[in-house]
Design a protein around this motif. Structure first.
Motif, PDB file in Angstrom:
ATOM      1  N   THR A 150      29.906  56.794  44.330  1.00 49.68           N
ATOM      2  CA  THR A 150      30.394  58.076  44.853  1.00 49.68           C
ATOM      3  C   THR A 150      31.743  57.939  45.540  1.00 49.68           C
ATOM      4  OG1 THR A 150      29.171  57.740  46.921  1.00 49.68           O
ATOM      5  CG2 THR A 150      28.061  58.958  45.161  1.00 49.68           C
ATOM      6  N   THR A 151      32.164  56.691  45.798  1.00 49.86           N
ATOM      7  CA  THR A 151      33.465  56.464  46.420  1.00 49.86           C
ATOM      8  C   THR A 151      34.614  56.457  45.416  1.00 49.86           C
ATOM      9  OG1 THR A 151      33.058  54.081  46.267  1.00 49.86           O
ATOM     10  CG2 THR A 151      32.525  55.171  48.355  1.00 49.86           C
ATOM     11  N   GLN A 152      34.286  56.547  44.111  1.00 50.79           N
ATOM     12  CA  GLN A 152      35.361  56.638  43.122  1.00 50.79           C
ATOM     13  C   GLN A 152      36.261  57.822  43.437  1.00 50.79           C
ATOM     14  OE1 GLN A 152      33.024  56.835  39.464  1.00 50.79           O
ATOM     15  NE2 GLN A 152      34.396  55.320  38.588  1.00 50.79           N
ATOM     16  N   SER A 153      37.563  57.619  43.322  1.00 50.55           N
ATOM     17  CA  SER A 153      38.484  58.740  43.459  1.00 50.55           C
ATOM     18  C   SER A 153      38.734  59.356  42.091  1.00 50.55           C
ATOM     19  CB  SER A 153      39.806  58.289  44.074  1.00 50.55           C
ATOM     20  OG  SER A 153      40.550  57.515  43.143  1.00 50.55           O
ATOM     21  N   VAL A 154      39.184  60.585  42.098  1.00 50.28           N
ATOM     22  CA  VAL A 154      39.517  61.247  40.844  1.00 50.28           C
ATOM     23  C   VAL A 154      40.650  60.495  40.154  1.00 50.28           C
ATOM     24  CG1 VAL A 154      40.133  63.445  39.776  1.00 50.28           C
ATOM     25  CG2 VAL A 154      38.825  63.423  41.894  1.00 50.28           C
ATOM     26  N   ARG A 155      41.598  59.985  40.913  1.00 55.53           N
ATOM     27  CA  ARG A 155      42.711  59.249  40.330  1.00 55.53           C
ATOM     28  C   ARG A 155      42.223  57.979  39.643  1.00 55.53           C
ATOM     29  NH1 ARG A 155      48.393  59.149  40.912  1.00 55.53           N
ATOM     30  NH2 ARG A 155      49.143  57.569  39.475  1.00 55.53           N
ATOM     31  N   GLN A 156      41.225  57.297  40.201  1.00 53.64           N
ATOM     32  CA  GLN A 156      40.675  56.118  39.547  1.00 53.64           C
ATOM     33  C   GLN A 156      40.075  56.482  38.189  1.00 53.64           C
ATOM     34  OE1 GLN A 156      38.050  54.822  42.729  1.00 53.64           O
ATOM     35  NE2 GLN A 156      39.188  52.919  42.969  1.00 53.64           N
ATOM     36  N   ILE A 157      39.356  57.592  38.155  1.00 56.56           N
ATOM     37  CA  ILE A 157      38.756  58.020  36.890  1.00 56.56           C
ATOM     38  C   ILE A 157      39.848  58.381  35.894  1.00 56.56           C
ATOM     39  CG2 ILE A 157      37.296  59.783  35.816  1.00 56.56           C
ATOM     40  CD1 ILE A 157      35.699  59.864  38.450  1.00 56.56           C
ATOM     41  N   GLN A 158      40.884  59.088  36.357  1.00 55.00           N
ATOM     42  CA  GLN A 158      41.991  59.427  35.461  1.00 55.00           C
ATOM     43  C   GLN A 158      42.673  58.158  34.948  1.00 55.00           C
ATOM     44  OE1 GLN A 158      45.676  60.989  37.038  1.00 55.00           O
ATOM     45  NE2 GLN A 158      45.855  62.451  35.357  1.00 55.00           N
ATOM     46  N   ASN A 159      42.913  57.202  35.833  1.00 51.20           N
ATOM     47  CA  ASN A 159      43.546  55.947  35.412  1.00 51.20           C
ATOM     48  C   ASN A 159      42.726  55.272  34.317  1.00 51.20           C
ATOM     49  OD1 ASN A 159      45.638  56.257  37.238  1.00 51.20           O
ATOM     50  ND2 ASN A 159      44.780  54.874  38.756  1.00 51.20           N
ATOM     51  N   TYR A 160      41.422  55.263  34.483  1.00 55.48           N
ATOM     52  CA  TYR A 160      40.581  54.613  33.477  1.00 55.48           C
ATOM     53  C   TYR A 160      40.651  55.352  32.147  1.00 55.48           C
ATOM     54  CZ  TYR A 160      36.798  52.594  30.918  1.00 55.48           C
ATOM     55  OH  TYR A 160      36.092  51.975  29.929  1.00 55.48           O
ATOM     56  N   HIS A 161      40.557  56.664  32.205  1.00 59.28           N
ATOM     57  CA  HIS A 161      40.594  57.440  30.966  1.00 59.28           C
ATOM     58  C   HIS A 161      41.921  57.265  30.234  1.00 59.28           C
ATOM     59  CE1 HIS A 161      37.220  60.516  32.111  1.00 59.28           C
ATOM     60  NE2 HIS A 161      36.794  59.276  32.035  1.00 59.28           N
ATOM     61  N   MET A 162      43.026  57.206  30.980  1.00 62.33           N
ATOM     62  CA  MET A 162      44.342  57.135  30.343  1.00 62.33           C
ATOM     63  C   MET A 162      44.731  55.706  29.965  1.00 62.33           C
ATOM     64  SD  MET A 162      46.466  59.968  32.600  1.00 62.33           S
ATOM     65  CE  MET A 162      47.916  59.960  31.530  1.00 62.33           C
ATOM     66  N   ASP A 163      44.439  54.731  30.844  1.00 64.05           N
ATOM     67  CA  ASP A 163      44.915  53.376  30.619  1.00 64.05           C
ATOM     68  C   ASP A 163      43.950  52.525  29.808  1.00 64.05           C
ATOM     69  OD1 ASP A 163      46.274  53.265  33.990  1.00 64.05           O
ATOM     70  OD2 ASP A 163      47.114  54.059  32.133  1.00 64.05           O
ATOM     71  N   SER A 164      42.653  52.726  30.008  1.00 65.68           N
ATOM     72  CA  SER A 164      41.665  51.922  29.286  1.00 65.68           C
ATOM     73  C   SER A 164      41.167  52.621  28.032  1.00 65.68           C
ATOM     74  CB  SER A 164      40.486  51.581  30.208  1.00 65.68           C
ATOM     75  OG  SER A 164      40.914  50.808  31.300  1.00 65.68           O
ATOM     76  N   ASN A 165      40.904  53.911  28.140  1.00 65.40           N
ATOM     77  CA  ASN A 165      40.457  54.656  26.958  1.00 65.40           C
ATOM     78  C   ASN A 165      41.614  55.112  26.081  1.00 65.40           C
ATOM     79  OD1 ASN A 165      37.891  54.353  27.916  1.00 65.40           O
ATOM     80  ND2 ASN A 165      37.530  56.507  28.365  1.00 65.40           N
ATOM     81  N   GLY A 166      42.817  55.152  26.667  1.00 64.86           N
ATOM     82  CA  GLY A 166      43.963  55.591  25.888  1.00 64.86           C
ATOM     83  C   GLY A 166      44.032  57.084  25.686  1.00 64.86           C
ATOM     84  N   TRP A 167      43.341  57.855  26.527  1.00 61.24           N
ATOM     85  CA  TRP A 167      43.357  59.308  26.382  1.00 61.24           C
ATOM     86  C   TRP A 167      44.639  59.882  26.975  1.00 61.24           C
ATOM     87  CZ3 TRP A 167      37.702  60.445  28.371  1.00 61.24           C
ATOM     88  CH2 TRP A 167      36.793  59.869  27.477  1.00 61.24           C
ATOM     89  N   SER A 168      44.909  61.126  26.637  1.00 64.64           N
ATOM     90  CA  SER A 168      46.134  61.762  27.119  1.00 64.64           C
ATOM     91  C   SER A 168      46.029  62.195  28.578  1.00 64.64           C
ATOM     92  CB  SER A 168      46.468  62.977  26.247  1.00 64.64           C
ATOM     93  OG  SER A 168      45.413  63.920  26.280  1.00 64.64           O
ATOM     94  N   ASP A 169      44.813  62.271  29.120  1.00 62.55           N
ATOM     95  CA  ASP A 169      44.616  62.735  30.494  1.00 62.55           C
ATOM     96  C   ASP A 169      43.174  62.433  30.887  1.00 62.55           C
ATOM     97  OD1 ASP A 169      45.216  65.963  32.178  1.00 62.55           O
ATOM     98  OD2 ASP A 169      45.075  63.912  32.944  1.00 62.55           O
ATOM     99  N   ILE A 170      42.812  62.765  32.111  1.00 62.45           N
ATOM    100  CA  ILE A 170      41.405  62.708  32.504  1.00 62.45           C
ATOM    101  C   ILE A 170      40.613  63.605  31.558  1.00 62.45           C
ATOM    102  CG2 ILE A 170      41.549  64.616  34.166  1.00 62.45           C
ATOM    103  CD1 ILE A 170      39.760  62.898  36.031  1.00 62.45           C
ATOM    104  N   GLY A 171      39.400  63.205  31.215  1.00 59.82           N
ATOM    105  CA  GLY A 171      38.691  63.902  30.153  1.00 59.82           C
ATOM    106  C   GLY A 171      38.038  65.212  30.548  1.00 59.82           C
TER     107      GLY A 171
END
Length: 614
Positions: A235-256
């Motif tokens: 629950t301590t995950q930040s929204v920015r951490q989730i966005q970073n993962y989606h964009m940098d690791s998943n290669g998506w264009s943005d947070i999903g």
């Protein structure tokens, strides 16, 4: 009550015609503008009416230069009336433009509903004029009037906020006032009201979002469902951490996700109401995806209240009752998401208190662990807690962990032990670095064999068939040479390493291809379909003709998203193509930056378009 200077008082010309299209400002709110470049404001106040009249005349009657710009697509056609609903001068005077109940024409068409769902209010200043206290007070009074006594919705945005494809500085020096919430009237239902039950939505700028690499607008009328997710992480995950993962690791264009909710009931704008998400296979256009930040059992009453309130808001926005769904329920989505707690909650009708929702007037302050993650906590965007526990045990940890999916001190210690053993930072967060180090240590590298921690063999076979592989694979769950060949074929098609291993990189490339991708054949040929895909992304006319307007839009796209600093002259040369190669390399293309627009650069461009990463 505010005093409004009527059209007849300032000498308005009669409109050429009255726009009969629907106007539903209760679904949106108010968009703030300024006049444009230079100095515009005038003194004394009795000159302001003439300024408003000139704006109307300039909007309705173009000179020869304006007509030429229209012909070449560089300017909107002449308006039927002044495009703004109201205008406010530096002295605080409020002038009636189109007025109440009439659809605006100033907000543009890049965001669906920008004109139909928002009043347009112009501050009569240019980019070089300062905002006066009287103007700020006048705009604030007008916003309160429109929201409290009339029909405007709760959001107050700047013009730049509804320009999703092209950049504008509008509303110039008024924009900080919008960002700070200075035009919000307490009690108006916009973010500063006294109601203690109110829940707040934090905009992308407030939580520090990175710019999206690409967007796909969706008309709000296309939404038919509402889908609940969970992040399956701490629950301590930040929204920015989730966005970073989606964009940098998943290669998506943005947070999903379209929106996210934390345990405190705070709502965070992801892709928002008007853009296609990347949260559920086959449902990213039709369903609004809302993610709870946490694992199963973490959702609090106020978080459930926030999700339910967002559902009711979504129904209001679309004008229909949306289907209540959860991620694993949707066709083609074989997943435990959103966990047992939220799954049962959705199945039982999403019972929770519905509260008022308002756009927050102050920035979100992330928790202290926002950027470091050093305290651990079971990062599961890459691997579930159960899978982490199994991995720890597989390397000989003693005493072996209970594989129960529950994060606690024992699992945290085990994951840190594994990280030390495989040679990565022992922080307790199982992210992409730990996953890669574990695979390398355990020998799971590049020999193929049906990697199934992300997707079962049967679902890999089905995915291969869905992309048109021939002859189609038998969907039998058995790994063999035919399936290995099919998976490698798919990996080549979606633009990732063709190693036969369906891991996180293949999963993200596959979803990017089917959700956001152009579906191009990667052949290094800059043909009609590739040109049309570039035009669609860059916002020029989609006609397959690579003319000056399309070239100029490419230069603008590289300036906005790649900070290229190009002259937008519609005549690209080596500088433009070097900027393009640099931009593609940021996504891992590996091009030589030589300014040559050859087959390698075109193939990388096609790959990026297919993956929704351009």
């Amino acid at each position: 009550m505010v005093t409004i200077i009527s059209r007849s008082e300032w000498g308005a010309e009669a409109p050429k015609k009255i726009d009969q299209l629907p106007f539903t400002p209760w679904l949106g709110g108010i968009v703030i503008h300024h006049e444009g470049a230079g100095n515009v404001s005038v003194d004394p106040h009795d000159k302001c009416a003439a300024l408003v009249k000139k704006i109307q005349d300039d909007s309705m009657h173009y000179d020869t230069v304006g007509d030429v710009l229209v012909e070449f697509g560089q300017k909107e056609p002449e308006y039927d009336d002044i495009p703004y609903n109201f205008l406010v001068c530096k002295h605080g005077g409020i002038f009636e433009g189109r007025g109440l109940g009439r659809r605006s024409a100033a907000n543009g068409v890049e965001m669906p509903g920008a004109n139909s769902n928002f009043y347009a209010v112009m501050g009569l200043i240019g980019a070089d004029d300062d905002v006066t206290p009287e103007m700020a007070a006048g705009i604030k009074a007008l916003c309160g009037y429109l929201q409290n006594e009339k029909d405007a919705g709760f959001r107050i945005a700047g013009h730049r906020d509804v320009r999703l494809k092209t950049h504008t500085d509008c509303p110039g020096k008024l924009y900080p006032y919008v960002q700070r919430g200075d035009f919000i009237v307490p009690g108006s239902g916009t973010g500063a009201g006294p109601n203690s039950d109110t829940l707040y939505i934090y905009t992308r700028s407030q939580w520090g979002a990175r710019p999206a690499k690409d967007i796909t607008p969706v008309d709000i009328s296309a939404r038919t469902g509402f889908t609940v997710h969970y992040s399956d992480g701490p629950t301590t995950q930040s929204v920015r951490q989730i966005q970073n993962y989606h964009m940098d690791s998943n290669g998506w264009s943005d947070i999903g996700y379209n929106f996210l909710v934390d345990t405190s009931g705070r709502v965070f704008e992801g892709r928002g109401w008007y853009l296609q998400g990347a949260h559920a296979y086959g449902a990213n256009t039709t369903h609004i995806g809302v993610c709870f930040i946490g694992e199963s059992g973490d959702a609090t009453d106020i978080a459930l209240s926030a999700i339910r309130s967002m559902y009711e808001k979504a129904c209001d926005m679309t004008g229909r009752t949306l289907d209540k769904t959860y991620h694993g329920q949707l066709p083609g989505n074989s997943t435990d998401c959103p966990g047992a707690q939220l799954r049962a909650w959705v199945q039982n009708g999403m019972q929770a208190q519905v509260r008022p929702l308002e756009w927050a007037s102050s920035d979100y302050t992330p928790p202290p662990t926002d950027s470091s993650g050093a305290s651990g906590g079971g990062m599961t965007q890459v691997r579930s807690v159960s899978a982490q526990q199994q991995a720890v045990n597989s390397l000989g940890y003693s005493p072996a962990l209970a594989v129960d999916g529950a994060w606690g001190p024992l699992t945290d210690a085990g994951v840190r032990w594994l990280q030390g053993k495989v040679g990565t930072t022992a922080d307790g967060l199982w992210g992409p670095g730990t996953e890669a180090a574990f695979k390398a240590f355990a020998g799971g590298g590049s020999s193929g064999g049906g990697m199934t921690s992300v997707r079962s063999v049967a679902r890999q076979q089905q995915a291969v068939n869905d992309l048109g592989y021939s002859p189609a694979l038998a969907v039998d769950g058995a790994w063999g040479p035919l399936t290995d060949a099919g998976v490698r074929w798919l990996q080549g098609k979606v633009g990732t390493t063709a190693d036969g291993q369906w891991g996180p990189a293949t999963e993200s490339a596959y979803f990017a291809y089917i959700d956001d991708g152009a579906g191009l054949t990667v052949d290094g040929q800059f043909g009609t379909l590739t040109i049309m895909a570039v035009q669609r992304v860059c916002g020029s006319t989609v006609d397959g003709q690579w003319g000056p307007d399309s070239k100029r839009s490419l230069q603008h796209h590289l300036n906005v998203w790649g900070n290229a600093g190009l002259v937008e002259d519609g005549d690209p040369g080596p500088a433009t193509y070097k900027a393009l190669q640099t931009f593609l390399n940021a996504s891992g293309a590996g091009l030589t930056v030589d300014g040559q627009f050859g087959p390698d650069t075109i193939s990388a461009l096609q790959n990026a378009l297919n993956q929704g990463r351009f």
